[in-house]
Design an enzyme around this catalytic site. Structure first.
Site, mmCIF file in Angstrom:
data_model
loop_
_atom_site.group_PDB
_atom_site.id
_atom_site.type_symbol
_atom_site.label_atom_id
_atom_site.label_comp_id
_atom_site.label_asym_id
_atom_site.label_seq_id
_atom_site.Cartn_x
_atom_site.Cartn_y
_atom_site.Cartn_z
ATOM 1 N N SER A 170 30.336 45.098 40.735
ATOM 2 C CA SER A 170 30.017 43.781 40.163
ATOM 3 C C SER A 170 29.803 43.962 38.670
ATOM 4 C CB SER A 170 28.708 43.272 40.788
ATOM 5 O OG SER A 170 28.174 42.208 40.012
ATOM 6 N N TYR B 193 19.986 43.701 44.117
ATOM 7 C CA TYR B 193 21.452 43.646 44.016
ATOM 8 C C TYR B 193 21.952 44.451 42.802
ATOM 9 C CZ TYR B 193 26.128 41.522 43.837
ATOM 10 O OH TYR B 193 27.490 41.302 43.811
#
Ligand code: BGC
Length: 286
Positions: free
Chosen positions: A171, A184
């Site tokens: 990401s 995350y």
């Protein structure tokens, strides 16, 4: 800007249904978390590029079966397989299934991932563990099993110059800190050095390990960020290219990273983010 658009008619994206040149012909792949969103489109793209695919899913067989059908339309083989990537036994069983169905393995796409967001001081141990376990431990377990299989199989130059390819879906938050999403961002930061360290270790075996770091892509995980006009316009402040990404765009990047066209590339992260990592706040500030 208006002049620019009057002069340049920007064409719509064209995606042929079944590509004429199949850059992954004869290869065998596992894609994790492939029943929805980015994973589903990666699995379909890899299947359409000629690979046979195990479509891993955690809960939605429906989405996995849709991906199977899309791949079969282009003449490929695909099988759904249920496994929680954070569970060692289930991961081992999935790799055994790939061997049973296909005889070998050439490509692993570590895509399975999730968010459990909370303000940092309210984050529970369950929220922390679930995200780290699926997003990071899952990539460790699947990559370990893939490397064992690639090592065992070796190189078949009729199929690929490499003994195997691993693509870790990361990401932009492997470099951009993300308040309210500490679990995350920590998992994706972990994926970055997991990917590079494994890449360094297995490069002499001609196994390539890379990552794709998507920015804002239109999927269920970030529905809130694009579903209303107001949210979409806020999101555009973070994207210099001024549009959201589509999951198929990650699929195309994955096909290229898995193919011999990228044979000299290992240990790198490809940001597919419309410039989200270009510090858009500095367009006018600084
Ligand atoms: C997250 C999305 C988010 C995007 C950009 C992704 O990794 O899963 O929810 O929209 O990063 O911030």
């Amino acid at each position: 800007m208006k002049d620019y658009y009057q002069k340049n008619k920007l064409p719509e994206a064209v995606q042929p249904n079944c590509p004429i040149v199949q850059s992954l012909k004869g290869q065998k792949a596992i894609v994790t978390g492939a029943s929805s969103g980015i994973g589903k489109e990666i699995a379909i793209a890899i299947g359409k590029a000629g690979a046979d695919v195990i479509i891993n899913y955690a809960s939605s067989i429906k989405g996995a079966e849709e991906a199977v059908k899309e791949i079969e339309k282009c003449g490929g083989k695909a099988f759904p397989f249920k496994a929680d990537v954070s569970n060692e036994e289930e991961v081992v069983a999935m790799f055994e299934e790939a061997k049973k169905q296909f005889g070998s393995l050439d490509i692993l796409v570590n895509n399975a991932g999730l968010q459990k967001d909370a303000p940092f001081d309210e984050m529970t141990i369950e929220q922390w563990d679930r995200v780290i376990n699926v997003n990071l431990r899952g990539q460790f377990l699947c990559s370990r099993e893939a490397v064992k299989e690639f090592k065992n199989k070796g190189i078949n130059p009729n199929i690929s110059c490499a003994a195997g390819k691993i693509i870790c879906v990361s990401s932009v938050h492997d470099v951009i800190p993300w308040a309210g999403h500490v679990n995350y961002a920590a998992s994706k930061g972990g994926v970055s050095l997991l990917m590079k360290s494994v890449a360094q270790e297995v490069a002499p075996l001609r196994i390539r390990v890379n990552a794709i770091a998507p920015g804002a892509i239109r999927t269920p995980i970030n529905h809130e960020a694009w579903a209303t006009e107001e949210a979409y316009s806020d999101l555009m402040k973070l994207i210099p290219y001024k549009r959201i990404g589509e999951p198929e765009e990650i699929g195309r990047a994955a096909v290229w990273l898995a193919s011999d066209d990228s044979d000299y590339i290992t240990g790198t992260t490809l940001y597919v983010d419309g410039g989200m990592t270009l510090y858009p706040g500095f367009e006018t500030g600084g």
